[in-house]
Structures are given as C-alpha cells and as structure tokens.
Design a protein around this motif. Sequence first.
Motif, PDB file in Angstrom:
ATOM      1  N   GLN A 347      48.080 -27.032  24.371  1.00  0.00           N
ATOM      2  CA  GLN A 347      47.484 -25.363  24.436  1.00  0.00           C
ATOM      3  C   GLN A 347      46.315 -25.370  24.579  1.00  0.00           C
ATOM      4  O   GLN A 347      45.489 -24.215  25.095  1.00  0.00           O
ATOM      5  CB  GLN A 347      47.776 -25.151  22.680  1.00  0.00           C
ATOM      6  N   MET A 348      45.734 -26.487  24.655  1.00  0.00           N
ATOM      7  CA  MET A 348      44.224 -26.608  24.888  1.00  0.00           C
ATOM      8  C   MET A 348      43.861 -26.531  26.593  1.00  0.00           C
ATOM      9  O   MET A 348      43.038 -26.419  26.967  1.00  0.00           O
ATOM     10  CB  MET A 348      43.211 -27.663  23.832  1.00  0.00           C
ATOM     11  N   ILE A 349      45.052 -27.502  27.010  1.00  0.00           N
ATOM     12  CA  ILE A 349      44.922 -27.329  28.755  1.00  0.00           C
ATOM     13  C   ILE A 349      45.440 -26.111  29.832  1.00  0.00           C
ATOM     14  O   ILE A 349      44.756 -25.780  30.517  1.00  0.00           O
ATOM     15  CB  ILE A 349      45.144 -28.944  29.006  1.00  0.00           C
ATOM     16  N   VAL A 350      46.221 -25.718  28.571  1.00  0.00           N
ATOM     17  CA  VAL A 350      47.211 -24.629  29.247  1.00  0.00           C
ATOM     18  C   VAL A 350      46.558 -23.668  29.325  1.00  0.00           C
ATOM     19  O   VAL A 350      46.397 -22.776  30.342  1.00  0.00           O
ATOM     20  CB  VAL A 350      48.584 -25.178  29.377  1.00  0.00           C
ATOM     21  N   THR A 351      46.259 -23.055  27.912  1.00  0.00           N
ATOM     22  CA  THR A 351      46.882 -21.294  27.582  1.00  0.00           C
ATOM     23  C   THR A 351      45.424 -20.705  27.937  1.00  0.00           C
ATOM     24  O   THR A 351      44.526 -20.180  27.619  1.00  0.00           O
ATOM     25  CB  THR A 351      47.478 -21.435  26.543  1.00  0.00           C
ATOM     26  N   VAL A 362      34.631 -29.005  34.159  1.00  0.00           N
ATOM     27  CA  VAL A 362      33.843 -30.162  33.168  1.00  0.00           C
ATOM     28  C   VAL A 362      34.602 -30.056  31.987  1.00  0.00           C
ATOM     29  O   VAL A 362      34.643 -31.699  31.671  1.00  0.00           O
ATOM     30  CB  VAL A 362      32.669 -30.064  32.893  1.00  0.00           C
ATOM     31  N   LEU A 363      35.337 -29.043  30.957  1.00  0.00           N
ATOM     32  CA  LEU A 363      35.674 -29.886  30.142  1.00  0.00           C
ATOM     33  C   LEU A 363      36.614 -29.759  30.315  1.00  0.00           C
ATOM     34  O   LEU A 363      37.543 -30.952  29.650  1.00  0.00           O
ATOM     35  CB  LEU A 363      35.917 -28.060  29.660  1.00  0.00           C
ATOM     36  N   LEU A 364      38.596 -29.568  31.262  1.00  0.00           N
ATOM     37  CA  LEU A 364      38.746 -30.190  31.263  1.00  0.00           C
ATOM     38  C   LEU A 364      38.908 -31.918  31.423  1.00  0.00           C
ATOM     39  O   LEU A 364      39.595 -32.154  31.595  1.00  0.00           O
ATOM     40  CB  LEU A 364      39.766 -29.831  32.692  1.00  0.00           C
ATOM     41  N   TYR A 365      37.911 -32.393  32.730  1.00  0.00           N
ATOM     42  CA  TYR A 365      38.134 -33.516  32.553  1.00  0.00           C
ATOM     43  C   TYR A 365      37.367 -33.985  32.055  1.00  0.00           C
ATOM     44  O   TYR A 365      37.689 -34.813  31.216  1.00  0.00           O
ATOM     45  CB  TYR A 365      36.743 -33.683  33.955  1.00  0.00           C
ATOM     46  N   LEU A 394      50.437 -36.017  29.576  1.00  0.00           N
ATOM     47  CA  LEU A 394      49.479 -35.450  28.645  1.00  0.00           C
ATOM     48  C   LEU A 394      47.851 -35.017  29.448  1.00  0.00           C
ATOM     49  O   LEU A 394      47.058 -34.418  30.364  1.00  0.00           O
ATOM     50  CB  LEU A 394      48.677 -34.719  27.375  1.00  0.00           C
ATOM     51  N   HIS A 395      47.733 -36.858  29.922  1.00  0.00           N
ATOM     52  CA  HIS A 395      46.210 -36.690  30.566  1.00  0.00           C
ATOM     53  C   HIS A 395      46.989 -36.240  32.181  1.00  0.00           C
ATOM     54  O   HIS A 395      46.120 -35.377  33.087  1.00  0.00           O
ATOM     55  CB  HIS A 395      46.313 -38.328  30.826  1.00  0.00           C
ATOM     56  N   GLN A 396      48.288 -37.180  32.906  1.00  0.00           N
ATOM     57  CA  GLN A 396      48.336 -35.930  33.837  1.00  0.00           C
ATOM     58  C   GLN A 396      48.361 -34.904  33.916  1.00  0.00           C
ATOM     59  O   GLN A 396      47.478 -34.534  34.715  1.00  0.00           O
ATOM     60  CB  GLN A 396      49.742 -36.744  34.378  1.00  0.00           C
ATOM     61  N   LEU A 397      48.717 -34.055  33.033  1.00  0.00           N
ATOM     62  CA  LEU A 397      48.363 -32.542  32.834  1.00  0.00           C
ATOM     63  C   LEU A 397      47.400 -32.227  33.080  1.00  0.00           C
ATOM     64  O   LEU A 397      46.631 -31.702  34.156  1.00  0.00           O
ATOM     65  CB  LEU A 397      49.751 -32.599  31.501  1.00  0.00           C
ATOM     66  N   SER A 398      46.085 -32.641  32.092  1.00  0.00           N
ATOM     67  CA  SER A 398      44.834 -31.780  32.302  1.00  0.00           C
ATOM     68  C   SER A 398      44.040 -32.561  33.735  1.00  0.00           C
ATOM     69  O   SER A 398      43.410 -31.526  33.732  1.00  0.00           O
ATOM     70  CB  SER A 398      43.988 -32.538  31.008  1.00  0.00           C
ATOM     71  N   TYR A 399      44.433 -33.941  34.323  1.00  0.00           N
ATOM     72  CA  TYR A 399      43.848 -33.929  35.671  1.00  0.00           C
ATOM     73  C   TYR A 399      44.057 -32.972  36.686  1.00  0.00           C
ATOM     74  O   TYR A 399      43.308 -32.674  37.540  1.00  0.00           O
ATOM     75  CB  TYR A 399      44.210 -35.677  35.376  1.00  0.00           C
ATOM     76  N   LYS A 400      45.728 -32.955  36.430  1.00  0.00           N
ATOM     77  CA  LYS A 400      45.635 -32.336  37.789  1.00  0.00           C
ATOM     78  C   LYS A 400      45.766 -30.716  37.671  1.00  0.00           C
ATOM     79  O   LYS A 400      45.026 -30.014  38.175  1.00  0.00           O
ATOM     80  CB  LYS A 400      47.985 -31.876  37.737  1.00  0.00           C
ATOM     81  N   MET A 401      45.022 -30.269  36.276  1.00  0.00           N
ATOM     82  CA  MET A 401      44.641 -28.849  35.643  1.00  0.00           C
ATOM     83  C   MET A 401      42.975 -28.764  36.104  1.00  0.00           C
ATOM     84  O   MET A 401      42.916 -27.623  36.476  1.00  0.00           O
ATOM     85  CB  MET A 401      45.093 -28.322  34.684  1.00  0.00           C
ATOM     86  N   PHE A 402      42.631 -29.607  35.250  1.00  0.00           N
ATOM     87  CA  PHE A 402      41.534 -30.407  36.144  1.00  0.00           C
ATOM     88  C   PHE A 402      40.878 -30.339  38.031  1.00  0.00           C
ATOM     89  O   PHE A 402      39.871 -28.633  38.343  1.00  0.00           O
ATOM     90  CB  PHE A 402      40.737 -31.114  35.971  1.00  0.00           C
TER      91      PHE A 402
END
Length: 638
Positions: A347-351, A362-365, A394-402
């Motif tokens: 929820q924090m990463i995607v939405t 920066v926050l996503l990274y 979750l790390h892979q997802l957050s890195y892709k989003m970043f």
Amino acid sequence: MVLGRKTSAGENVTTEKHQNNPLSRKINKILETRLENDKDTVDALKELSTFFTDNTLRSRRNLRGEIEKRSVGISEEFVCALRDVTEAVDDIYTEVSSMNEMCVDMKQRLQATKSETRHLIHQTTSLQNQSNKLRMQEDVAEAFVRTFQLTPEEVAIIKGSTRESPITQEFFTVLEKTMKIRNNTKYLLQSGHQKTALEVMEQMNVCREAGLERLYRWCQGQCRASDPSPLVTDALAALQERPVLFNLVVEEWVVVRRGWLVRGFLDALTMGGPGGAPRPIELQAHDPQRYVGDMLAWVHQALPSEREAAQALFDKCSNIDPGEQTRNTVAGISESVCRPLRTRIEQMIVTDQRREGGKKPVLLYKISNLLRFYHNTIKQVTDGGLLVATLDELHQLSYKMFISALQSQVSQVSERLEPPGEVLAPTPGVARTLSLLTEVTTAATIADDARHDYKQIVSCVVDPLVNAINESASGLGAIESAVYLLNCFHQLHSTLSLLHTTGEKLEMIQGQIDAQLDTLAEEQINAVCHSLGVASMYPIINNPPTPLSQHPTCHPIAVQAFMTKLDGFLAAPDHLLLPHTRLLLSPAFRRTLQQRTAQALASVYSQLYALVHDPVHAYTDPATLLPRHPSTVDSLLT
C-alpha cells in the motif's frame, strides 16, 4: 780321640732310649701342650678350681678320691632325676593307653553312627548343593530382573498413573533404561536365549511406545503453554526415534508460535507496547519510510527471541542438524507476519501516488533500501522461507517503482528544461536533476550493496539529462553552445565524481568536455590569430615559397605589423580572448584555453622566426623584424 767318640756314641744311645719311653713321650707332650688352646682342659681346670682350693700335699694325694667322690655324687643325682622321668613316662604311658582305648571305642562308635547316618549325610549334602544352586539362580534371576526388567514403580512412571500425570526427570531416566534393556537383548540372542530375548524386547517396546505416546501428548500441551517446561528439550530428543511424532510436535510448536507472533505484530501496529510505549506503529502511516522501517524493525527484533527458543528446543537433538532445524523452524514461524506486512508495504509503495514530485523517487528508493537491508539481515536468521521471499519481492517491487518514478521525473524535467540564459550557466532544471541524483545516491548509504544500483540510477538520470542539455544548446552559436555545454558538463562531472562506480559515465562526460574544449580552443585561436594578423600567414608558413619575403602576405611590413600586435598581446593577453570564455564556471577550463592559445601562437612564432632568419627567404635585417627569440616569447606567453 777314641774316648771322645765313645762318649758321643753313648750319649746318643741314652737319648734314643729316653725318646722311646712312653712316659717320656707323654711328659714331653704335656710340656709341649699349650693349655690356653685346649678348651676341654681349660673347662676341667675351671671346674677343678671350684672345689680344689687348698693346694697342699694331702690335698694333692686325696685329689683323685675327691674327683671320684664327686663323680659318684653326680651319678646318684642323675639316677634320681632319671627315676622321676621314668615315673612320669610311666604315667604318660598309662594315660595314653587309656586315651587310646577311649579313641578306639569312639572310633567304633563313630563308625557305627556313620554307617547308620550315611544316608542322612548324603541327603544333607545334596540339599545343601541344591540350596547353593537355588541361591545362585536367585542371584542370577535378580540380576536378570535388574538388567532386563522394569520395576513396578518404573512401569508406573513411564505409563503414568493418570492421563494428566506430569512428566519428570525420572520419566526420562526410565525411558533411557528401556533403550538400554532393548540394546542389551542382543547379548541374550547371542547366548542362545532367543525366546527370552524376544519377550523382553516386546515388553520394552510396549513400555517404550506407551511412554513415547504419553510424551507426545505432554509435548503438545507444553507447546501451547506460555512458559513451557525445560524438559521439552529432553522430550524432543527422545522423540527423534519417531520422526512422525517429532515432526508433529515441531509443527504444533510452529503453529502456536506463529499465532503468538502475528498477534504481537498486530498489537504493535494497533495498540503499541505495554502502557502505550512504544506508540502504535499505525500512527506513523503518514510517514511511509518510518512506517515501513518500524514494521521491519519489529519483525527483526522478534525473530531473535524465536531463534533462541528454537535453539533451546533442539539443543539436545543428535539425529538432526540443530542449526538447520532452528532456521527452518524460525522461517515457518515468521510466515505469519508475511501477509499483513506485504499488504501494508505494498500500500505504501503502489497506492501512494500523491507525494510531491521531487520526493517520491527518493522516498521509494529509501523504502527499497530498507527492504533490501532487512531482507539480507533476516536471511541470516531464517536462511530462506516465505518471509525472506516476501521481503525480496517487496524490494524488487519498490525498486521497479523507484526506477519508474525516477525516469518519469527526469523525463518531465528534461522535456521542460529551460533555455540557456545570457550568462550561459546551467539552468535550474539541470540543478534540480543533479540535486535529485545526489539525494538518491545519498539515500543508498543505508544498504551495503546498494552501490550496485548506481550504474542503472546514473544512467536513468544522466543520459536523458545530457540529451536535453544538447538539445537546449542546439539553438546557440558555436561559441555560446560550447561555453554552455562546458558549464553544464562541468557541474555534471563534479556531481558524478562524488559518487562511486560511475567510471563509464565520467569518461563519457569527460569526452564531451574535451570535445567542447577543442571547439572553443579552435575558435579562440582563430580569433586571436585574426586579431594579430597571422591568420593569413599561417597557410603560407606551413608551405613557404622561395623567397618568402616576396610574398605579399609575408612581406616584411606585414611581419613587422604582426610583431607590433604580438607585443601588445603579450602586454595584455586578456584583451584578445573571446568574451564568452569569461562565462566559464571552471577556472581550469579558462586556463586550458589560455594554454592552448599560447602554445598555438608560440608554434606560429617559432616557425615564422625560423623562416625570417633563414637567408634563403631574403629578409633584410631579420633581427629588427623579429627581435625576440622563440623561447622568450614562449616564456612570456605561458
């Protein structure tokens, strides 16, 4: 003479007679005898001294009678003493004869009694032998019971008087005894007592199975207890021989601890700690980085206690690898927090799409680095499992989003990059992009292996930025474009040099800088050469005609004019430099341009000086035309 001879002969005859006389020989022998060496004579003389005290003639004459009288008295005393001995011997003989008669009588009676009691003695001996045999059999039986049987008390301990009977240390002692008895039955088998060995083994198997079943039920209850007994470790060690029961106990332990862990995690999210300290983690939901960090920190702090409990649980197990079993158990327990943790972090990463543009990548990274850090840390505790896989996903997802957010932000800045101003300094868009790059790489310090991301991150930022800078400089002149690009590339190079593992990009930027410096230096040299009037001479100097002094371009008047302007340039070199070079932000670039211009002028002057002073070219008074030596000009220029 005759008479003398006769006398000698007579004396000899007389001497021989005396020697042949026995009395003479005895006297001579007595005279020659040494009394101190004759012990018998000395003893006789000592005895004689006891009664022969008066050495007179009468005494000497009566000495023989005295001696004989003493000898008679001694003989009479001996006879009296011998008479007493004879009477004593006669008495002894009488008593011995009486005793012999009694012994003969007793022997006869004993023989009669023995003949009468022979059967009884034989029966008594037989019974005594049987008694000894039975006693030995009793000892063997008692030893057998002690070695191959359990006492009623031990059977009650291992089977339990009731279903709720507690497990004590005596239980494990009896259980160990059943194992020893079962192992000792091989000696019975080897000695030929197969039936007894099989019966004993069957009895021990029955008791042991009952004990293990009871132990399994007790372990199930202990797994659900908030404060399990320390004997659970011994219980699991005993259950190893029944892998099914062992695995069921471990699964029950994992299920119970999993429920406690997820309840504790949810309580920490919504209720906080005891008494409200620490505060509920959900209160930090407005700060995604802290929110994610607090959740991961709670999980990381909870797992060591689970690992310690699991290590104590498998500490005495010998048929398994305690370390691997501990990691697998902790991994199974940690699966309970995967779903609530994944839901909240996703929820924090995607939405979360409403963060301001400069902060979101920066926050996503930072969140990605948090996940990477805890993924590596927790992996050391669990060595795999669903939690580690969840954190990796979750790390892979957050890195892709970043990366996506970073590319989007850089694209927006690049598309709206401001045109260069009059001072030809980097535009605010370039500064914002480089500030974003610096902030992102600074956020990478939380993870040790985050530097592996630098290459991709720098490419995402630098490549679009360089293209946008080149496009924005396309509408400028050559000199203005070169100065603007040098200022932008200088700032970009300075930013990248503070980072690590950016060698390829630094080489690319340095190549761009060198190319623009070459362009600007060429323009600078051309402008200076035109100002000094040597631009038209340069082609002729490279391929001079003979004589050179007859060529209009290199006429002595033109050479003298060049020397006058060169003196003015040497006095004030900055007046002939391009004005735009003063807008360069890097003093090193300005020094490089000055050095290249000075080298070019020194080279032209050196060639012209050699041609003018060459008699072939027919210059009159060359020392007046070019009075300074090339080395002097070179030192003045540099």
